[in-house]
Design an enzyme around this catalytic site. Structure first.
Site, PDB file in Angstrom:
ATOM      1  N   LYS A   1       0.841  -1.205   0.000  1.00 46.37           N
ATOM      2  CA  LYS A   1       0.000   0.000   0.000  1.00 46.37           C
ATOM      3  C   LYS A   1       0.875   1.254   0.000  1.00 46.37           C
ATOM      4  O   LYS A   1       1.624   1.493   0.943  1.00 46.37           O
ATOM      5  CB  LYS A   1      -0.896   0.050   1.243  1.00 46.37           C
ATOM      6  CG  LYS A   1      -1.925   1.176   1.118  1.00 46.37           C
ATOM      7  CD  LYS A   1      -2.635   1.477   2.420  1.00 46.37           C
ATOM      8  CE  LYS A   1      -1.856   2.404   3.310  1.00 46.37           C
ATOM      9  NZ  LYS A   1      -1.646   3.755   2.721  1.00 46.37           N
TER      10      LYS A   1
ATOM     11  N   GLY B   1       7.392   4.451   8.091  1.00 45.40           N
ATOM     12  CA  GLY B   1       6.520   5.583   8.375  1.00 45.40           C
ATOM     13  C   GLY B   1       6.782   6.112   9.768  1.00 45.40           C
ATOM     14  O   GLY B   1       7.900   5.998  10.279  1.00 45.40           O
TER      15      GLY B   1
ATOM     16  N   GLU C   1      10.669   0.623   9.853  1.00 44.47           N
ATOM     17  CA  GLU C   1      11.646   1.686   9.611  1.00 44.47           C
ATOM     18  C   GLU C   1      10.920   2.974   9.946  1.00 44.47           C
ATOM     19  O   GLU C   1      10.015   3.384   9.228  1.00 44.47           O
ATOM     20  CB  GLU C   1      12.108   1.610   8.163  1.00 44.47           C
ATOM     21  CG  GLU C   1      13.490   2.174   7.984  1.00 44.47           C
ATOM     22  CD  GLU C   1      13.417   3.608   7.566  1.00 44.47           C
ATOM     23  OE1 GLU C   1      13.404   4.472   8.477  1.00 44.47           O
ATOM     24  OE2 GLU C   1      13.370   3.866   6.370  1.00 44.47           O
TER      25      GLU C   1
ATOM     26  N   CYS D   1      13.609  10.430   6.759  1.00 39.80           N
ATOM     27  CA  CYS D   1      13.723   9.837   8.103  1.00 39.80           C
ATOM     28  C   CYS D   1      15.150   9.966   8.634  1.00 39.80           C
ATOM     29  O   CYS D   1      15.354  10.104   9.827  1.00 39.80           O
ATOM     30  CB  CYS D   1      13.277   8.395   8.083  1.00 39.80           C
ATOM     31  SG  CYS D   1      13.987   7.462   6.735  1.00 39.80           S
TER      32      CYS D   1
ATOM     33  N   GLU E   1      10.685  14.662  15.905  1.00 36.12           N
ATOM     34  CA  GLU E   1      10.860  14.672  14.454  1.00 36.12           C
ATOM     35  C   GLU E   1       9.889  15.678  13.825  1.00 36.12           C
ATOM     36  O   GLU E   1       8.682  15.576  14.001  1.00 36.12           O
ATOM     37  CB  GLU E   1      10.591  13.270  13.879  1.00 36.12           C
ATOM     38  CG  GLU E   1      10.842  13.199  12.388  1.00 36.12           C
ATOM     39  CD  GLU E   1      10.629  11.806  11.793  1.00 36.12           C
ATOM     40  OE1 GLU E   1       9.553  11.217  12.011  1.00 36.12           O
ATOM     41  OE2 GLU E   1      11.532  11.321  11.100  1.00 36.12           O
TER      42      GLU E   1
END
Ligand code: NAI
Ligand code: MG
Length: 487
Positions: free
Chosen positions: A192, A244, A266, A300, A397
């Site tokens: 997806k 994500g 991850e 990331c 983040e």
């Protein structure tokens, strides 16, 4: 005097070359799911739109995946697995090579659509995202029939159907990271893409269809978090691969606890980019810029915390500000653009929220004077100076073009500050001394450390994190393991 950026986005004369045009790319007005080798309408008939974040124009309607669609895709993948897992490895490799070559042949079209759907500068999608995606297919095609050499004296077999959920920051590249090792090792896939950037995954589905890959080996379902959750919770899936947010990573871990699904996650990061006084300063400044402003900071492993040794801090910050004055923010399809559009309104709101937090926390905000377009989602490159370890802009983040700057005196202080984070995905070290590179990189608790460079990727190199940045590795020989049963 810093060079003032006087470029205006809406005039033609400024382009060294004409911007890439969307004229020669062919988009359909509506896309279904790709299940069992065919594009099919969603069971409930619902669609959502994907837009171009640089001008807010609709690009296409995209099927909204329900549990029924996911079930159909998992069944197709299960059926596909029966023959694909028994297909000789060298035959499997041929298909994976073919997909790689077809991506290369169509790289221009892929690059334009990647930039239109997600907002990243064409220079990046053309030179980095698409070639690297093809490189991943080439790399794992090469391993398909060499697993005996990868894992000597062990018997490697495939595991079944992999559910793969990917984010919006590197849409095609993440699809390649997930699909290539899975199918090269004999597994089948239900993938997806993210809801804001589904188009290149759907173009990849077309490539896969044309490559002749047997039906059901790769299935692509579009939709948002609910669709992802239906994949995670489907009992027919043996492995989940997710990239994500840390938040969703935790939801997935809870959802599959107690099942025997395997998983790799991850997740987020807040990497330290550390500049020592003996570094080549001009190169380090380029590395800082690339570290945080590459892909609008939607990375990331972005170098989002900068640590500068005190003796060179003023010099580095002055050069950094000068360099930021030259950055061009604007049209993602213009080859001169350095910083494209923020991927979505939600992400822009999140970045703006952090800009406010940073100011309220007492950090000093700096932005260059560049213009930004009226329509679309934009954020000027931003520095926060005089940050403290406890600031939220240092700990959390942001996933945007926002850099939190701190200084340090000794090497040990630099290492300690760099490790003071819940994340552990990546880091950067800038120094002239090899011994310092070894010392610092062995003490940084992060999966990937770059020395005198930043944000460099290669399919042969494993990638993944410690702590809240996730578990498992993708890429390289390590990236085969999550898709294999080793006896
Ligand atoms: P997200 O983690 O919600 O989305 C990533 C993917 O997971 C998308 O395909 C999404 O549809 C899917 N998803 C969402 N909820 C799910 C669920 N419950 N079960 C299964 N799949 C689910 O990230 P989002 O909301 O787009 O961005 C929020 C923040 O996450 C960003 O601001 C950024 O800080 C971080 N992020 C980090 C990424 C990374 O690579 N480290 C990538 C994307 C976001
Ligand atoms: Mg979009």
């Amino acid at each position: 005097m810093p060079k003032v950026n006087t470029l205006n986005f809406n005039t033609d004369w400024q382009y060294a070359e004409a911007p890439e045009s969307s004229d020669h790319v062919q988009l359909e007005s509506r896309y279904g799911h790709f299940i069992n080798g065919k594009f099919v309408a969603p069971a409930n008939g619902r669609y959502f739109k994907t837009i171009n974040p640089a001008n807010e124009a609709k690009l296409a309607d995209i099927a909204s995946g329900s549990a029924a669609d996911v079930d159909k895709a998992v069944r197709a993948a299960k059926k596909g697995y029966k023959t694909w897992s028994r297909t000789p490895a060298k035959e499997r490799a041929k298909y994976v090579y073919r997909i790689a070559r077809m991506l290369q042949e169509r790289s221009r079209e892929f690059a334009v659509i990647e930039s239109m759907d997600g907002g990243k500068p064409i220079r990046e999608s053309k030179n980095i995202d698409i070639p690297l995606a093809a490189a991943h297919f080439f790399y794992y095609a090469g391993w398909a029939d060499k697993l005996d050499y990868a894992f000597p004296n062990r018997r490697a077999s495939s595991i079944g159907v992999a559910g793969q959920i990917i984010p919006w920051n590197f849409p095609l590249l993440m699809a390649a990271w997930k699909i290539a090792p899975a199918i090269a090792t004999g597994n089948t896939v239900v993938l997806k893409p993210a809801e804001t950037t589904p188009l290149t995954a759907l173009m990849l589905a077309k490539v896969i269809q044309e490559s002749g890959l047997p039906d059901g080996v790769v299935n692509i379902i579009t939709g948002a978090g609910k669709t992802g959750s239906a994949i995670v919770n489907h009992p027919g899936i043996q492995k989940i691969a997710f990239t994500g947010s840390t938040e969703v990573g935790k939801i997935i871990q809870k959802a599959i606890a107690g099942t025997n699904k395997r998983y790799t996650l991850e997740l987020g990061g807040k990497a330290a980019n550390i500049i020592f006084e003996d570094a080549a300063i001009d190169q380090a400044v380029e590395g800082i810029i690339n570290g945080i402003f590459f892909n609008q900071g939607h990375v990331c492993c972005a170098g989002s915390r900068l640590f500068i040794q005190e003796s060179v801090a003023d010099l580095v910050i002055r050069k950094l500000k000068d360099r930021m004055e030259t950055l061009i923010v604007g049209d993602p399809l213009d080859k001169n653009t350095d910083i494209g559009a923020i991927n979505s309104k939600d992400q822009l709101d999140k970045i703006k929220y952090y800009l406010k937090i940073g100011v309220n926390e007492g950090a000093e905000m700096y932005q260059p004077s560049c213009r930004i377009p009226q329509k679309g989602y934009w954020c000027r490159p931003t520095l926060f100076l005089n940050c403290a370890q406890s600031h939220r802009i240092v700990q959390e983040e942001i996933f945007g073009p926002v850099l939190a700057v701190q200084t340090f005196r000794t090497v040990d202080e630099g290492i300690e500050k760099a490790n003071n984070t819940p994340y552990g995905l990546s880091g950067g070290v800038w120094t002239d001394k090899g011994s310092k590179i070894f010392k610092v990189s062995s003490k940084l608790r992060a999966g990937v450390i770059w020395a005198n460079t930043y944000n460099k990727f290669d399919p042969s190199s494993p990638f993944g994190g410690y702590k809240e940045s996730g578990m498992g590795r993708e890429g390289g020989l390590h990236g085969l393991m999550p898709y294999l049963e080793l006896n």
